[in-house]
Design an enzyme around this catalytic site. Structure first.
Site, PDB file in Angstrom:
ATOM      1  N   LEU A  55     -11.897  -0.836   4.579  1.00  0.00           N
ATOM      2  CA  LEU A  55     -12.553  -0.316   3.373  1.00  0.00           C
ATOM      3  C   LEU A  55     -11.968  -0.934   2.106  1.00  0.00           C
ATOM      4  CD1 LEU A  55     -12.553   3.505   4.274  1.00  0.00           C
ATOM      5  CD2 LEU A  55     -14.571   2.006   4.164  1.00  0.00           C
ATOM      6  N   SER A  56     -12.728  -0.877   1.043  1.00  0.00           N
ATOM      7  CA  SER A  56     -12.193  -1.253  -0.259  1.00  0.00           C
ATOM      8  C   SER A  56     -10.992  -0.346  -0.555  1.00  0.00           C
ATOM      9  CB  SER A  56     -13.282  -1.058  -1.326  1.00  0.00           C
ATOM     10  OG  SER A  56     -12.762  -1.332  -2.597  1.00  0.00           O
ATOM     11  N   GLY A  57      -9.899  -0.940  -0.974  1.00  0.00           N
ATOM     12  CA  GLY A  57      -8.700  -0.161  -1.297  1.00  0.00           C
ATOM     13  C   GLY A  57      -7.799   0.120  -0.098  1.00  0.00           C
ATOM     14  N   SER A  58      -8.155  -0.419   1.071  1.00  0.00           N
ATOM     15  CA  SER A  58      -7.338  -0.140   2.266  1.00  0.00           C
ATOM     16  C   SER A  58      -6.082  -1.008   2.318  1.00  0.00           C
ATOM     17  CB  SER A  58      -8.164  -0.336   3.542  1.00  0.00           C
ATOM     18  OG  SER A  58      -8.650  -1.665   3.614  1.00  0.00           O
ATOM     19  N   LYS A  83      -6.277  -4.725   2.151  1.00  0.00           N
ATOM     20  CA  LYS A  83      -6.542  -6.046   2.744  1.00  0.00           C
ATOM     21  C   LYS A  83      -5.898  -7.177   1.954  1.00  0.00           C
ATOM     22  CE  LYS A  83     -11.025  -5.656   2.342  1.00  0.00           C
ATOM     23  NZ  LYS A  83     -11.078  -4.364   1.631  1.00  0.00           N
ATOM     24  N   SER A  84      -6.131  -7.188   0.635  1.00  0.00           N
ATOM     25  CA  SER A  84      -5.592  -8.276  -0.183  1.00  0.00           C
ATOM     26  C   SER A  84      -4.074  -8.209  -0.235  1.00  0.00           C
ATOM     27  CB  SER A  84      -6.148  -8.210  -1.614  1.00  0.00           C
ATOM     28  OG  SER A  84      -7.540  -8.141  -1.578  1.00  0.00           O
ATOM     29  N   ASN A 137     -22.521 -13.513   3.661  1.00  0.00           N
ATOM     30  CA  ASN A 137     -21.171 -13.623   3.102  1.00  0.00           C
ATOM     31  C   ASN A 137     -20.138 -13.823   4.225  1.00  0.00           C
ATOM     32  OD1 ASN A 137     -19.101 -13.336   1.123  1.00  0.00           O
ATOM     33  ND2 ASN A 137     -18.915 -11.148   1.556  1.00  0.00           N
ATOM     34  N   ILE A 165     -14.161  -6.900   3.381  1.00  0.00           N
ATOM     35  CA  ILE A 165     -14.534  -5.610   3.975  1.00  0.00           C
ATOM     36  C   ILE A 165     -15.183  -5.861   5.339  1.00  0.00           C
ATOM     37  CG2 ILE A 165     -15.965  -3.540   3.768  1.00  0.00           C
ATOM     38  CD1 ILE A 165     -15.733  -3.744   0.758  1.00  0.00           C
ATOM     39  N   SER A 166     -16.068  -6.848   5.387  1.00  0.00           N
ATOM     40  CA  SER A 166     -16.795  -7.196   6.634  1.00  0.00           C
ATOM     41  C   SER A 166     -17.137  -5.938   7.421  1.00  0.00           C
ATOM     42  CB  SER A 166     -15.992  -8.196   7.480  1.00  0.00           C
ATOM     43  OG  SER A 166     -14.619  -7.935   7.510  1.00  0.00           O
TER      44      SER A 166
HETATM   45  N1  PPS Z   1     -21.338  -2.003  -3.019  1.00  0.00           N
HETATM   46  C1  PPS Z   1     -20.098  -2.439  -2.767  1.00  0.00           C
HETATM   47  N2  PPS Z   1     -19.517  -2.165  -1.573  1.00  0.00           N
HETATM   48  C2  PPS Z   1     -18.270  -2.609  -1.330  1.00  0.00           C
HETATM   49  N3  PPS Z   1     -17.514  -3.348  -2.214  1.00  0.00           N
HETATM   50  C3  PPS Z   1     -18.072  -3.642  -3.405  1.00  0.00           C
HETATM   51  C4  PPS Z   1     -19.368  -3.190  -3.726  1.00  0.00           C
HETATM   52  N4  PPS Z   1     -19.652  -3.631  -4.984  1.00  0.00           N
HETATM   53  C5  PPS Z   1     -18.589  -4.319  -5.423  1.00  0.00           C
HETATM   54  N5  PPS Z   1     -17.630  -4.336  -4.475  1.00  0.00           N
HETATM   55  C6  PPS Z   1     -16.376  -5.095  -4.625  1.00  0.00           C
HETATM   56  O1  PPS Z   1     -16.525  -6.246  -3.787  1.00  0.00           O
HETATM   57  C7  PPS Z   1     -15.427  -6.394  -2.913  1.00  0.00           C
HETATM   58  C8  PPS Z   1     -15.883  -6.592  -1.473  1.00  0.00           C
HETATM   59  O2  PPS Z   1     -16.355  -7.855  -1.263  1.00  0.00           O
HETATM   60  P1  PPS Z   1     -16.465  -8.389   0.225  1.00  0.00           P
HETATM   61  O3  PPS Z   1     -16.997  -9.771   0.114  1.00  0.00           O
HETATM   62  O4  PPS Z   1     -15.169  -8.224   0.910  1.00  0.00           O
HETATM   63  O5  PPS Z   1     -17.560  -7.410   0.861  1.00  0.00           O
HETATM   64  S1  PPS Z   1     -18.377  -7.573   2.224  1.00  0.00           S
HETATM   65  O6  PPS Z   1     -17.439  -8.025   3.257  1.00  0.00           O
HETATM   66  O7  PPS Z   1     -19.468  -8.513   2.034  1.00  0.00           O
HETATM   67  O8  PPS Z   1     -18.896  -6.227   2.514  1.00  0.00           O
HETATM   68  C9  PPS Z   1     -14.619  -5.125  -2.952  1.00  0.00           C
HETATM   69  O9  PPS Z   1     -13.282  -5.576  -3.033  1.00  0.00           O
HETATM   70  P2  PPS Z   1     -12.079  -4.915  -2.196  1.00  0.00           P
HETATM   71  O10 PPS Z   1     -11.758  -3.662  -2.939  1.00  0.00           O
HETATM   72  O11 PPS Z   1     -11.005  -5.948  -2.306  1.00  0.00           O
HETATM   73  O12 PPS Z   1     -12.512  -4.676  -0.787  1.00  0.00           O
HETATM   74  C10 PPS Z   1     -15.109  -4.389  -4.196  1.00  0.00           C
HETATM   75  O13 PPS Z   1     -14.187  -4.606  -5.233  1.00  0.00           O
HETATM   76  N1  ADP Z   2       1.077  -0.773   2.044  1.00  0.00           N
HETATM   77  C1  ADP Z   2       0.818  -0.284   0.833  1.00  0.00           C
HETATM   78  N2  ADP Z   2       1.589   0.678   0.296  1.00  0.00           N
HETATM   79  C2  ADP Z   2       1.311   1.170  -0.936  1.00  0.00           C
HETATM   80  N3  ADP Z   2       0.278   0.765  -1.710  1.00  0.00           N
HETATM   81  C3  ADP Z   2      -0.517  -0.183  -1.215  1.00  0.00           C
HETATM   82  C4  ADP Z   2      -0.298  -0.747   0.069  1.00  0.00           C
HETATM   83  N4  ADP Z   2      -1.253  -1.660   0.304  1.00  0.00           N
HETATM   84  C5  ADP Z   2      -2.035  -1.656  -0.793  1.00  0.00           C
HETATM   85  N5  ADP Z   2      -1.602  -0.793  -1.701  1.00  0.00           N
HETATM   86  C6  ADP Z   2      -2.205  -0.512  -3.013  1.00  0.00           C
HETATM   87  O1  ADP Z   2      -3.520  -0.061  -2.767  1.00  0.00           O
HETATM   88  C7  ADP Z   2      -4.427  -0.627  -3.695  1.00  0.00           C
HETATM   89  C8  ADP Z   2      -5.519  -1.359  -2.927  1.00  0.00           C
HETATM   90  O2  ADP Z   2      -4.963  -2.474  -2.259  1.00  0.00           O
HETATM   91  P1  ADP Z   2      -5.752  -3.820  -2.078  1.00  0.00           P
HETATM   92  O3  ADP Z   2      -4.874  -4.748  -1.354  1.00  0.00           O
HETATM   93  O4  ADP Z   2      -6.320  -4.281  -3.371  1.00  0.00           O
HETATM   94  O5  ADP Z   2      -6.943  -3.319  -1.118  1.00  0.00           O
HETATM   95  P2  ADP Z   2      -8.287  -4.041  -0.701  1.00  0.00           P
HETATM   96  O6  ADP Z   2      -8.068  -5.526  -0.815  1.00  0.00           O
HETATM   97  O7  ADP Z   2      -8.527  -3.608   0.696  1.00  0.00           O
HETATM   98  O8  ADP Z   2      -9.330  -3.529  -1.642  1.00  0.00           O
HETATM   99  C9  ADP Z   2      -3.612  -1.528  -4.601  1.00  0.00           C
HETATM  100  O9  ADP Z   2      -3.319  -0.827  -5.785  1.00  0.00           O
HETATM  101  C10 ADP Z   2      -2.356  -1.798  -3.813  1.00  0.00           C
HETATM  102  O10 ADP Z   2      -1.238  -2.016  -4.641  1.00  0.00           O
END
Ligand code: PPS
Ligand code: ADP
Length: 224
Positions: free
Chosen positions: A54-57, A59-60, A103, A126-127
Site C-alpha cells: 500500500l501507499s505509505g507501507s 516501499k521507497s 505502468n 504499489i502494483s
Molecule cells: N489513486 C491512487 N492510488 C494509489 N496511489 C496514488 C493514487 N494517486 C496518486 N498516487 C500516488 O502514486 C504513487 C503510486 O504510484 P505507483 O506507480 O506505485 O502505483 S501503481 O503501482 O500503478 O498502482 C503513490 O506513491 P506511494 O505512496 O509511494 O506508494 C501515491 O503517492
Molecule cells: N520501517 C519504518 N519504520 C518507521 N517509519 C517508516 C518505516 N518505513 C517507512 N516509514 C515511514 O513511513 C512513511 C511512508 O514510507 P514510504 O517509504 O514513503 O512508503 P511508500 O513508498 O510505500 O509509500 C514515511 O514517512 C517513512 O519515513
C-alpha cells in the site's frame, strides 16, 4: 499457430503477452558480451527485487535502505520507484486499472533489462494487481524475480500518510485510491514478507533491508 496462440491466451495472457508483438520481420540480435560476462565483471548476479504494498507501507524506504546496504557491500543496484517513473517513462499513465497494468508492464520490462545488465534492480511500486506482478515474474528466468510484500495494515499506512493522500481520498477528493476505493491484492506466494513484530513495532529500515540482503546472499545473488 492459431491453436498455439489461443492456448497461451487461455493461460491468462501471461506467455502470450511476453511473446506477441505488433512488429513483424524483426530478429533478435545477440552480442558476444552477454549477461554472464557482465555478471562476472560485477561479481554479482542480476535479479529483480519487486517491492509491493500500500501507499505509505514503506516501499521507497526499504528500496533506498536496501540500495545503500548493497552499495556498502560493493554491489550495484538501481531503484525503479513508482512515483519517480511517473515523472518520466510513465507520465502518460493515470491510476485506472488499465493504466496501472501498463505502468507495471513497462516497469517490469525495464527491470528485466537492468537484471540482464547484471544489476540488482529494486522496483518499488504499489502494483496492486496479482496478475500484473505475475506478468513481470514470468518475464524473468526462474527465481530471478523476488517479490517482497510490505504487509503493513491500512491503519498504519493511513496514520503515516506522509503525502496527505489518504486524507484526500477519505474526503472523496481523490477517486480510486488503493486501499480506500481501489483494490490491493496481497501476494499469495511471495519470497519475502515484511511485517510488524508481534508487539506492533515496525522493523527499522536497516532491519528490513537486512532481511532482503540475507535472502539475496542465501540465493547466491551477491557473488558470481
Ligand atoms: N489513486 C491512487 N492510488 C494509489 N496511489 C496514488 C493514487 N494517486 C496518486 N498516487 C500516488 O502514486 C504513487 C503510486 O504510484 P505507483 O506507480 O506505485 O502505483 S501503481 O503501482 O500503478 O498502482 C503513490 O506513491 P506511494 O505512496 O509511494 O506508494 C501515491 O503517492
Ligand atoms: N520501517 C519504518 N519504520 C518507521 N517509519 C517508516 C518505516 N518505513 C517507512 N516509514 C515511514 O513511513 C512513511 C511512508 O514510507 P514510504 O517509504 O514513503 O512508503 P511508500 O513508498 O510505500 O509509500 C514515511 O514517512 C517513512 O519515513
Amino acid at each position: 499457430m492459431e491453436t498455439f496462440l489461443m492456448y497461451n491466451i487461455r493461460l491468462g495472457n501471461l506467455f502470450a503477452m511476453a511473446t506477441l508483438s505488433n512488429s513483424t520481420n524483426i530478429f533478435w540480435q545477440d552480442c558476444q558480451i552477454g549477461r554472464p560476462e557482465r555478471q562476472q565483471l560485477l561479481n554479482q548476479k542480476g535479479c529483480v527485487v519487486w517491492i509491493t504494498g500500500l501507499s505509505g507501507s514503506g516501499k521507497s524506504t526499504l528500496a533506498c535502505s536496501l540500495s545503500r546496504e548493497l552499495y556498502s557491500r560493493g554491489k550495484l543496484s538501481y531503484v525503479l520507484d513508482g512515483d519517480n517513473l511517473r515523472h518520466g517513462l510513465n507520465k502518460d499513465l493515470g491510476f485506472k486499472t488499465d493504466d496501472r497494468t501498463e505502468n507495471i508492464r513497462r516497469t517490469g520490462e525495464v527491470a528485466k533489462l537492468f537484471a540482464d545488465a547484471g544489476l540488482i534492480c529494486v522496483a518499488s511500486l504499489i502494483s496492486p494487481y496479482r496478475r500484473d506482478r505475475d506478468t513481470c515474474r514470468f518475464m524473468l528466468p526462474d527465481r530471478n524475480f523476488i517479490e517482497v510484500f510490505m504487509n503493513m495494515p491500512l491503519e498504519l499506512c493511513e496514520a503515516r500518510d506522509p503525502k496527505g493522500l489518504y486524507k484526500l481520498a477519505r474526503a472523496g477528493k481523490i477517486k480510486g485510491f488503493t486501499g480506500i476505493d481501489d483494490p490491493y491484492e496481497p501476494p499469495i506466494n511471495c519470497e519475502i514478507e515484511i511485517k510488524q513484530e508481534d508487539s506492533g513495532v515496525c522493523p527499522t529500515p536497516t532491519l528490513m533491508a537486512g532481511q532482503v540482503v540475507t535472502y539475496l546472499e542465501k540465493e547466491g545473488f551477491l557473488e558470481h
